[in-house]
Design an enzyme around this catalytic site. Structure first.
Site, mmCIF file in Angstrom:
data_model
loop_
_atom_site.group_PDB
_atom_site.id
_atom_site.type_symbol
_atom_site.label_atom_id
_atom_site.label_comp_id
_atom_site.label_asym_id
_atom_site.label_seq_id
_atom_site.Cartn_x
_atom_site.Cartn_y
_atom_site.Cartn_z
ATOM 1 N N SER A 108 69.704 48.559 39.883
ATOM 2 C CA SER A 108 68.724 47.786 39.728
ATOM 3 C C SER A 108 67.848 48.493 39.948
ATOM 4 O O SER A 108 66.521 48.614 40.363
ATOM 5 C CB SER A 108 68.767 46.749 40.483
ATOM 6 O OG SER A 108 69.166 47.123 42.141
ATOM 7 N N CYS A 140 76.877 48.872 39.214
ATOM 8 C CA CYS A 140 75.778 47.902 40.675
ATOM 9 C C CYS A 140 77.203 46.990 40.583
ATOM 10 O O CYS A 140 77.801 46.433 39.684
ATOM 11 C CB CYS A 140 74.869 47.334 39.836
ATOM 12 S SG CYS A 140 73.739 45.930 40.528
ATOM 13 N N ASN A 141 77.452 46.524 41.220
ATOM 14 C CA ASN A 141 78.268 45.130 41.929
ATOM 15 C C ASN A 141 77.967 44.088 41.729
ATOM 16 O O ASN A 141 78.427 43.598 41.007
ATOM 17 C CB ASN A 141 78.647 45.304 43.497
ATOM 18 C CG ASN A 141 79.835 46.473 43.689
ATOM 19 O OD1 ASN A 141 80.873 46.355 43.888
ATOM 20 N ND2 ASN A 141 78.744 47.588 44.063
ATOM 21 N N CYS A 187 78.225 47.720 47.294
ATOM 22 C CA CYS A 187 76.468 47.170 46.586
ATOM 23 C C CYS A 187 76.048 48.769 46.940
ATOM 24 O O CYS A 187 76.741 49.822 47.701
ATOM 25 C CB CYS A 187 75.841 46.794 47.185
ATOM 26 S SG CYS A 187 73.979 47.367 46.904
ATOM 27 N N HIS A 243 74.141 50.585 46.573
ATOM 28 C CA HIS A 243 73.370 50.907 47.618
ATOM 29 C C HIS A 243 73.616 51.503 49.179
ATOM 30 O O HIS A 243 72.949 52.833 49.294
ATOM 31 C CB HIS A 243 72.207 50.562 48.047
ATOM 32 C CG HIS A 243 71.177 50.076 46.991
ATOM 33 N ND1 HIS A 243 70.851 49.392 45.340
ATOM 34 C CD2 HIS A 243 69.852 50.451 46.301
ATOM 35 C CE1 HIS A 243 70.473 49.429 44.888
ATOM 36 N NE2 HIS A 243 69.108 50.020 45.901
#
Ligand code: DGL
Length: 268
Positions: free
Chosen positions: A15, A78-79, A192, A194
């Site tokens: 994302s 991306c999880n 995640c 990020h």
């Protein structure tokens, strides 16, 4: 099927900028692979979206990207997107797809206290996929979960060189530690992509007795395995980052992406 040409890239998809944390270990194993890194800024944050929305959005967007860049393999870095849309993407596209799975299995092997924390987006931590992983690999452990949208915002800010709100970090650790059993937690799964961007901040708040673990090395090994025997460029070249157009969120400056091996930005 024809073997891919040496120039066919590996497509990474997230994302936002989180999936960049998966690039390092992949480049270490496949140093000359061409990389296209795609960030769906028009859809960020995925963690606040419904399962139905992501199950429709992610395969459609990946379809566009695959058509445009003709990758040999796509990685959903991306999880949130993987735990919700991996099966839909595999059904829709005819190329190998590697997903990101919360690293609960290695965390269960690592914990001494038997208490594991899983830090993800709100969407990821509510997934039955996480129940299944916990039942399969950590049935004899306590698995605590906490969803933190603030860490996604914080990680995006940090990469742009903006300050990270220390309260966001404290709230994320407290969200796990304040649950029953949480004081004994000795491993935290960064579920995640990020969040490894904020690992230093999270470690400082959690203290030296907590180990952090994420899935990036495992993804890199899986990519290397699935592409074994394929041709690669003779020399490395900078990767391309592509962003879906968003009025509120322009792409970051190229200088923020260069440490990840990105040398060019496109918007679609
Ligand atoms: N990086 C993503 C993940 O791994 C999602 C962040 C978001 O869009 O909320 O879950």
């Amino acid at each position: 099927m024809q073997p891919p040409s040496a120039d066919a890239p590996i497509l990474f998809f997230d994302s936002g900028l989180g999936g960049l944390t998966v690039l390092g270990p992949t480049r270490a194993l496949l140093p000359t692979a061409r990389i296209v890194y795609a960030a769906d800024y028009a859809g960020l944050p995925y963690g606040q979206k419904s399962d139905a929305e992501l199950a429709a959005r992610v395969p459609a967007l990946l379809g566009r990207l695959v058509e445009r860049y003709q990758p040999r393999l796509a990685v959903i870095a991306c999880n949130t997107a993987s735990t919700i849309a991996l099966a839909h993407v595999r059904a829709a596209l005819d190329l190998p797809i590697v997903g990101t799975v919360p690293a609960i299995k290695p965390a269960a092997a690592l914990t001494k206290s038997g208490v594991i924390g899983v830090l993800g987006t709100e969407a990821t931590v509510r997934q039955p996929y996480v129940d299944d992983l916990s039942a399969k690999f950590a049935a004899d452990k306590i698995v605590l979960r906490h969803g933190s949208p603030g860490l996604v915002t914080g990680a995006e800010a940090k990469l742009r060189g903006e300050p990270v709100d220390p309260e966001v970090i404290e709230r994320a650790i407290a969200g796990l530690r304040d649950q029953p059993g949480g004081e004994a937690m000795d491993v935290i799964v960064l579920a995640c992509t990020h969040f490894p961007l904020l690992q230093a901040e999270l470690q400082a708040t959690a203290g030296p007795d907590v180990r952090f673990i994420d899935g990036a090395e495992g993804i890199a090994r899986r990519i290397a395995y699935l592409t074994e025997g394929q041709d690669w460029p003779a020399v490395a070249s900078p990767g391309t980052a592509v962003f879906t157009r968003s009025d509120e969120r322009p792409p970051p400056p190229l200088a923020a992406l260069e440490p990840f091996g990105i040398g060019r930005i496109e918007t679609i």
